[in-house]
Motif scaffolding. Structure first.
Motif: not given
Length: 379
Positions: A92, A138, A226-227, A229-230, A235
């Protein structure tokens, strides 16, 4: 992290909290409206859904923990006791931002450094790692904010602010942020079956946001948060939510017009409307305010005239206010909403507003002067 309920908040500009709170209520959430933010609870699905649909908020954050912090040891001990490996994968990227007000600990760079060190120390143990973490994966944007010796540690799920809808190809000078434009519309009585006019539309943000509302187009449809990609599941979840949003769009006949004295701004506005997929819902025309007339009734107008911050401009801007007053006076069935930082606007416009509301456009204090029309009921 996926299905558990978390403490969340939608961050907003000052003065907009109640509007964002209403948006969240309309989406079915229990909310608490606070200063600059609206608190609610939800899981990862709710986070993605609110990032996609909220028109007036800036970002959605997860509140990881709140704790008293009078010393750096307080921060280190509390933060290093958290299960960071449950939140952050080994690769991360996790920058730590800091803020402090009215607190014993005031050095932001030290607050950030201690917080980061505490996270690394827990992760080093959890991941049995001897060397530094690569931070190539990410992005997990963290923030520790101290207020009156209480620390709030949050994780931002949005990334670039939600006002960046992704449709703006070109800006004029001093464009309104998209979520601020949406707020201005939400504060009016406009409905999709009413005429809507922006007599000084600039790069078109207000008419475009009006069309997006009119057609129930999710404001976050063309962007990435952004989340997503977590985790691959997030996704997928985001893609499903976007498909559902596309299916929920409506196609009413909208009567939305944007005028500007500057023909090159009209070209830019058309480009932006095209990027937002609403070009066919809006008519853009080059026209000076003093030449505006309409025989339509029961409409809504929003104007964001120039503010004349420099003294030389002020005279010409107040001349425009005067023209607006003369031109809009006959439109008695219309409700007119005018945003300006010139707080003596009413005396040049020539009429007292039904209501004034204080709103911050960035750091600039502006007032929203509202002139409510008397609708004709013979329809």
């Amino acid at each position: 992290m996926n299905n558990e309920e978390m403490n969340l908040y939608a961050a907003t500009a000052s003065g907009i909290e109640a509007i964002a709170g209403q948006e969240l209520r309309d989406m079915g959430y229990d909310v608490q409206v606070e200063n600059g933010r609206v608190a609610f609870k939800g899981n990862m699905h709710d986070i993605l859904r609110t990032n996609l649909w909220l028109r007036t908020a800036d970002r959605i954050k997860i509140i990881l923990i709140q704790f008293p912090a009078k010393t750096f040891d307080d921060i280190f001990d509390t933060v290093s006791a958290m299960s960071w490996d449950q939140w952050l994968p080994m690769d991360a990227k996790f920058p730590v931002n800091g803020r402090s007000k009215n607190s014993k600990l005031f050095s932001v760079s030290d607050i950030q450094a201690v917080t980061k060190k505490a996270i690394v120390s827990q992760m080093t143990e959890a991941y049995h790692r001897k060397t530094r973490f690569p931070e190539t994966g990410a992005l997990f944007p963290l923030e520790i904010a101290l207020d009156k010796d209480v620390a709030t540690l949050t994780l931002d799920t949005t990334g670039d602010s939600l006002f960046k809808r992704g449709y703006r190809q070109e800006k004029g000078d001093a464009p309104l942020k998209e979520n601020f434009a949406a707020t201005l519309i939400k504060l009016t009585t406009w409905r999709p079956d009413m005429p809507f006019v922006d007599p000084m539309c600039g790069s078109g943000t207000i008419p475009i946001e009006t069309a997006l509302i009119g057609r129930n187009i999710a404001p976050g449809l063309n962007r990435h948060v952004v989340c997503e990609d977590w985790h691959p599941d997030y996704r997928k979840m985001a893609d499903t939510l976007k498909e559902e949003a596309r299916a929920a769009q409506t196609d009413p006949v909208l009567d939305i017009t944007g005028y500007d004295i500057d023909g090159s701004m009209i070209d830019i506005a058309k480009l932006n409307a095209n990027g937002a997929g609403v070009l066919h819902d809006i008519q853009f025309k080059q026209l000076a305010v003093k030449d505006f007339t309409t025989d339509q009734e029961n409409g809504v107008m929003i104007a964001n005239p120039p503010y004349g911050k420099r003294m030389g401009d002020q005279k010409s801007v107040r001349q425009i206010y005067k023209q607006m007053g003369q031109v809009f006076k006959p439109m008695t069935t219309w409700s007119k909403y005018i945003l300006t930082a010139d707080l003596s606007f009413e005396s040049f416009y020539g009429e007292k507003a039904t209501k004034r509301r204080k709103l911050y456009n960035g750091a600039l204090r502006t007032d929203y002067f509202q002139y409510w029309g008397h609708q004709n009921r013979q329809h």
